[in-house]
Design an enzyme around this catalytic site. Structure first.
Site, PDB file in Angstrom:
ATOM      1  N   ASP A 106       0.824  -1.171  -0.193  1.00  0.00           N
ATOM      2  CA  ASP A 106       0.080  -0.064  -0.096  1.00  0.00           C
ATOM      3  C   ASP A 106       0.940   1.257   0.084  1.00  0.00           C
ATOM      4  O   ASP A 106       1.661   1.247   0.763  1.00  0.00           O
ATOM      5  CB  ASP A 106      -0.924  -0.262   1.151  1.00  0.00           C
ATOM      6  N   TYR A 108       1.319   5.670  -0.460  1.00  0.00           N
ATOM      7  CA  TYR A 108       0.724   6.835   0.261  1.00  0.00           C
ATOM      8  C   TYR A 108       1.032   7.872  -0.790  1.00  0.00           C
ATOM      9  O   TYR A 108       1.750   9.190  -0.433  1.00  0.00           O
ATOM     10  CB  TYR A 108       1.912   7.096   1.384  1.00  0.00           C
ATOM     11  N   HIS A 113      -3.761  13.973   1.277  1.00  0.00           N
ATOM     12  CA  HIS A 113      -3.732  13.226   1.990  1.00  0.00           C
ATOM     13  C   HIS A 113      -2.758  13.021   3.052  1.00  0.00           C
ATOM     14  O   HIS A 113      -2.824  13.207   4.258  1.00  0.00           O
ATOM     15  CB  HIS A 113      -4.165  11.546   1.660  1.00  0.00           C
ATOM     16  N   ARG A 122       1.352  15.652  13.438  1.00  0.00           N
ATOM     17  CA  ARG A 122       2.566  16.377  13.598  1.00  0.00           C
ATOM     18  C   ARG A 122       2.277  17.717  13.403  1.00  0.00           C
ATOM     19  O   ARG A 122       2.978  18.353  12.941  1.00  0.00           O
ATOM     20  CB  ARG A 122       3.789  16.020  12.889  1.00  0.00           C
ATOM     21  N   GLU A 179     -10.346   3.689   3.779  1.00  0.00           N
ATOM     22  CA  GLU A 179      -9.188   4.476   2.844  1.00  0.00           C
ATOM     23  C   GLU A 179      -9.786   4.174   1.476  1.00  0.00           C
ATOM     24  O   GLU A 179      -9.610   2.689   1.060  1.00  0.00           O
ATOM     25  CB  GLU A 179      -7.968   4.101   3.138  1.00  0.00           C
ATOM     26  N   GLU A 181      -9.305   4.021  -2.192  1.00  0.00           N
ATOM     27  CA  GLU A 181      -8.041   3.721  -2.951  1.00  0.00           C
ATOM     28  C   GLU A 181      -8.298   3.120  -4.357  1.00  0.00           C
ATOM     29  O   GLU A 181      -9.344   2.753  -4.585  1.00  0.00           O
ATOM     30  CB  GLU A 181      -6.825   2.761  -2.381  1.00  0.00           C
ATOM     31  N   ASP A 213      -8.948   0.004   2.057  1.00  0.00           N
ATOM     32  CA  ASP A 213      -7.750  -0.528   2.778  1.00  0.00           C
ATOM     33  C   ASP A 213      -8.218  -0.198   4.388  1.00  0.00           C
ATOM     34  O   ASP A 213      -8.033   0.969   4.779  1.00  0.00           O
ATOM     35  CB  ASP A 213      -6.529   0.126   2.672  1.00  0.00           C
ATOM     36  N   ARG A 217      -7.410   3.355  13.558  1.00  0.00           N
ATOM     37  CA  ARG A 217      -6.642   4.529  13.793  1.00  0.00           C
ATOM     38  C   ARG A 217      -6.031   4.630  15.160  1.00  0.00           C
ATOM     39  O   ARG A 217      -4.777   5.121  15.139  1.00  0.00           O
ATOM     40  CB  ARG A 217      -7.340   5.912  13.249  1.00  0.00           C
ATOM     41  N   GLN A 220      -3.249   1.975  15.241  1.00  0.00           N
ATOM     42  CA  GLN A 220      -2.039   2.538  14.251  1.00  0.00           C
ATOM     43  C   GLN A 220      -1.499   3.434  15.063  1.00  0.00           C
ATOM     44  O   GLN A 220      -0.028   3.357  14.943  1.00  0.00           O
ATOM     45  CB  GLN A 220      -2.891   2.778  13.015  1.00  0.00           C
ATOM     46  N   TYR A 224       2.531   2.532  15.305  1.00  0.00           N
ATOM     47  CA  TYR A 224       3.326   2.716  13.955  1.00  0.00           C
ATOM     48  C   TYR A 224       4.936   3.290  14.252  1.00  0.00           C
ATOM     49  O   TYR A 224       5.599   3.550  13.181  1.00  0.00           O
ATOM     50  CB  TYR A 224       2.533   3.641  12.981  1.00  0.00           C
ATOM     51  N   LYS A 233      -3.663  -1.837  10.230  1.00  0.00           N
ATOM     52  CA  LYS A 233      -3.938  -2.015   8.899  1.00  0.00           C
ATOM     53  C   LYS A 233      -4.335  -3.518   8.470  1.00  0.00           C
ATOM     54  O   LYS A 233      -4.751  -3.698   7.250  1.00  0.00           O
ATOM     55  CB  LYS A 233      -2.807  -1.557   8.061  1.00  0.00           C
ATOM     56  N   THR A 237      -8.497  -5.561   3.775  1.00  0.00           N
ATOM     57  CA  THR A 237      -8.329  -4.812   2.656  1.00  0.00           C
ATOM     58  C   THR A 237      -9.340  -5.460   1.837  1.00  0.00           C
ATOM     59  O   THR A 237      -9.039  -6.631   1.218  1.00  0.00           O
ATOM     60  CB  THR A 237      -6.842  -4.682   2.164  1.00  0.00           C
ATOM     61  N   THR A 324      -4.883   6.450   0.374  1.00  0.00           N
ATOM     62  CA  THR A 324      -6.068   7.151   0.212  1.00  0.00           C
ATOM     63  C   THR A 324      -5.962   8.371  -0.729  1.00  0.00           C
ATOM     64  O   THR A 324      -5.059   9.087  -0.954  1.00  0.00           O
ATOM     65  CB  THR A 324      -6.337   7.854   1.914  1.00  0.00           C
ATOM     66  N   GLU A 338      -9.767  12.388   8.048  1.00  0.00           N
ATOM     67  CA  GLU A 338      -9.481  13.458   7.659  1.00  0.00           C
ATOM     68  C   GLU A 338     -10.839  14.288   7.383  1.00  0.00           C
ATOM     69  O   GLU A 338     -10.905  15.624   7.453  1.00  0.00           O
ATOM     70  CB  GLU A 338      -9.004  13.397   6.031  1.00  0.00           C
TER      71      GLU A 338
END
Length: 394
Positions: A106, A108, A113, A122, A179, A181, A213, A217, A220, A224, A233, A237, A324, A338
């Site tokens: 997968d 990114y 996104h 962050r 997600e 995709e 997918d 959260r 994750q 992560y 994750k 899927t 995504t 999001e």
């Protein structure tokens, strides 16, 4: 014999002819093609044993020349009369996973996104990491939990830890997300040590599917760092049952957005492999988002080139997804983290404020693309419902 009625505005007309694996009551799974609202049994119409098998892998491995020949023969057949026993109503068939998944990766690839998640995760740092515009960032997923549309999703359990909690806890995820995709399927493999260039993309890729997918959260977020997604994750899927051949997407090919800085030479090519594909996301029957694949920063050809640049072999049945798909507007965001800005800005779904998925929720993601002469190419949909964690004995 019978003649298939194909409405002029059908997204599953002669210009599409997507492949899937289906069965009817009392029969074994085999390969078919969708034409309008019918499924045509290719083992009968084309008389080839490769289509009597329960996956597309053997056919995909034959390569572009065989794909083109079969596509021409199918188009010629469905324009005329076909054996009545080779045609079934879409409503009367069961659809199966169309491929044996070899590996799953997968990516990114959406700048929007990645920027949105960077701002959420962050807030005091630059939203994009320094490597993001230099290479297609991705992670290796779990091939064994790729499932076909219509398969329900059991709410996953795992460790969660909120920023204010003194220690992690274990239990069902409270932030199950989607997600939206696109996924791309390798037909022709490559040898270990060989590299697939961006301009060799069509020599290896058989077709594309819609992907959801699923993400947990809260699991994750705790797991992560430092190695990336894992249990948040890997639980499921979902992919659409119909594989749209790459040949059906010729009219959808466009340039990617401007890539600045210029990618390194191994990520450059002369061919256009951006794709003008429009997605829709429905939450319990309500349209909540329209993600535009046309805005994706990295192309699937660049993703495949990056996957193999270290000498890793591509295998028949490899699935790699875009990550995504999100656009510039709020109503184009392809993940609920999001769309609701981490849960701080609920959206209204059937009159109720919602953030992440609740038990019983159903998600449907569909896609279409431009076809020849102003037509539309349909991908179908990927649909699934969330079941409580307790139904798996957790």
């Amino acid at each position: 014999m019978t003649v298939i009625d194909i409405p002029a505005d059908s997204p599953f007309g002669i210009d599409n002819l997507p492949y899937g694996v289906f069965s009817t009551a009392g029969s074994a799974p085999r390969v078919g093609v969708r034409v309008a609202d019918k499924v045509v049994d290719l083992s009968v119409v084309l008389g080839d044993e490769v289509f009597a098998r329960p996956s597309l892998n053997d056919f995909m491995a034959l390569g572009p020349q065989a794909w083109a020949s079969a596509r021409a023969r199918i188009a010629a057949s469905v324009r005329g009369e076909v054996p009545a026993h080779a045609v079934a109503d879409l409503a009367d068939v069961a659809m199966h996973l169309p491929i044996e998944v070899a590996d799953y990766v997968d990516f990114y690839a959406s700048e929007q996104h990645a920027t949105n998640l960077g701002r959420l995760f962050r807030p005091d740092s630059a939203p994009l990491m320094p490597n993001w515009k230099h290479l297609p960032v991705g992670y290796h997923g779990r091939a064994g939990t790729v499932i076909v549309s219509g398969t329900d999703i059991v709410r996953p359990c795992g460790q969660r830890k909120s920023p204010a909690a003194p220690a992690p806890s274990f239990g069902p995820s409270q932030r199950v997300d989607i997600e939206a995709e696109l996924g791309f399927i390798v037909g022709v493999p490559s040898e270990p040590g060989a590299v697939i260039t961006p301009d060799e993309f069509a020599e290896h890729i058989f077709g594309a599917v819609v992907v959801n997918d699923w993400s947990a959260r809260d699991i994750q977020a705790w797991e992560y760092v430092p190695l990336g997604p894992f249990l948040g994750k890997s639980f499921a899927t979902s992919i659409s049952p119909w594989v749209v051949p790459l040949a059906a997407l010729e009219a959808a090919r466009i340039d990617t957005p401007v890539q600045d800085p210029e990618p390194l030479p191994y990520l450059r090519g002369d061919q256009k492999w951006g794709l003008d594909v429009d997605l829709t996301v429905e939450w319990n029957g309500q349209l909540v988002s329209r993600p535009p694949y046309a805005q994706m920063y990295w192309s699937p050809a660049q993703m495949l080139a990056h996957t193999t640049i270290n000498g890793a072999a591509a295998r028949t049945g490899d699935l790699f997804a875009s990550g995504t798909i999100s656009g510039d507007r709020k109503d184009q965001r392809g993940a609920f983290i999001e769309l609701t800005w981490g849960g701080a800005e609920p959206v209204e779904v059937n009159g109720e404020p919602r953030t992440f998925l609740e038990d019983g929720d159903e998600i449907a993601i569909a896609a279409t693309a431009p076809g020849p002469g102003g037509s539309r190419i349909g991908f179908g949909e990927v649909r699934a419902r969330i079941l409580p964690a307790t139904q798996a004995g957790r």
